[in-house]
Design an enzyme around this catalytic site. Structure first.
Site, PDB file in Angstrom:
ATOM      1  N   ASP A 287       4.514  10.369  -1.476  1.00  0.00           N
ATOM      2  CA  ASP A 287       5.778  10.309  -0.748  1.00  0.00           C
ATOM      3  C   ASP A 287       6.951  10.043  -1.687  1.00  0.00           C
ATOM      4  O   ASP A 287       6.769   9.758  -2.873  1.00  0.00           O
ATOM      5  CB  ASP A 287       5.709   9.216   0.323  1.00  0.00           C
TER       6      ASP A 287
ATOM      7  N   TYR B 197      -5.473   4.107  -6.120  1.00  0.00           N
ATOM      8  CA  TYR B 197      -4.053   3.780  -6.174  1.00  0.00           C
ATOM      9  C   TYR B 197      -3.884   2.360  -6.691  1.00  0.00           C
ATOM     10  O   TYR B 197      -4.748   1.498  -6.489  1.00  0.00           O
ATOM     11  CB  TYR B 197      -3.414   3.867  -4.788  1.00  0.00           C
TER      12      TYR B 197
END
Length: 254
Positions: free
Chosen positions: A52, A110
């Protein structure tokens, strides 16, 4: 035509995410434009996943097909010379035609950085969530294990048309750091490094999980609310989505 796999690093601060959009600067569109200049034709790349707006990557993976008339080493040098300083190709390699950057993925990981000092250096604020409040670290550590395993993460995902929201989280850890090193500088302070590895992720999933852990550490969310959210599929009422700037796609495992 050869299938070329790229491993990419980028600072997502100045981009509207990975995926090409009609409006707004994106990582994908920027790389494709540079490839167009090199090959003198339109080149479409496929990424391992979408990040994003504001999210960074240490090891994003993408592929493209082209008729190659130079070595991969030369192509990498030329491509990096055209790309802006906040995007870098760190590796190029030939792969089989059957290799797909999304469908061939086994796991992704992540990293999320948080600074909980009263003051945080201006040099790293684009890479960490500055949260200058007291946190119950032991309670946060306890909550991490409740997210591991195969579960339906509907309550912890953003709005999406993905029907199957069952994911397997293999590992979710937090590490306290007294020094954070970026580029050629190391800054002293109090930081938390979250790391999560799973077979796949839903939109906003990592940021929602981190936000949930922080709310528990702040005492605004009961630890029992995690299991209740899994069972009901409803987002905990006080859960916040952690900001994008602290999030890094660490690596994609095939």
């Amino acid at each position: 035509m050869v299938n070329i796999k790229m491993t990419i690093q980028y600072d997502g601060t100045n981009y509207f995410g990975w995926q090409r959009q009609r409006k707004g600067r994106t990582i994908q569109a920027t790389i494709e434009e540079c490839l167009r200049k090199i090959f003198q034709r339109e080149i479409k790349i496929r990424g391992a996943g979408r990040t994003d707006a504001g999210v960074h990557a240490l090891g994003q993976v993408a592929t493209f097909k082209a008729e190659l008339k130079m070595s991969l080493d030369i192509l990498k040098k030329v491509l990096n010379s055209l790309l802006p300083n906040d995007i870098k190709i760190i590796k190029l390699e030939n792969v089989e035609d059957s290799f797909h950057p999304q469908h061939s993925v086994k796991r992704k990981s992540y990293i999320y950085y948080l600074c909980f000092d009263e003051e945080c250096s201006c040099f790293i604020q684009r890479y960490v969530w500055h949260y200058p409040w007291k946190l119950d670290l032991s309670l946060m550590e306890e909550a991490l294990s409740l997210f591991t395993g195969t579960k339906d993460f509907t309550a912890f995902s953003g709005s999406t048309d993905v029907k199957n929201k069952i994911r397997t989280v293999h590992d979710f850890t937090m590490q306290l750091l007294t020094k954070l090193c970026f580029m050629d500088m190391c800054l002293n302070g109090n930081f938390i490094k979250f790391r999560i590895e799973a077979d796949g992720f839903l939109r906003y999933m990592v940021r929602n999980l981190v936000g949930c852990i922080i709310e528990i550490g702040k005492g605004k969310l009961r630890i029992e609310s995690i299991q209740e959210a899994f069972e009901s599929g409803k987002r905990p009422s006080t859960m916040q989505t952690a900001p994008s700037n602290g999030l890094f796609l660490e690596k994609v495992i095939y």
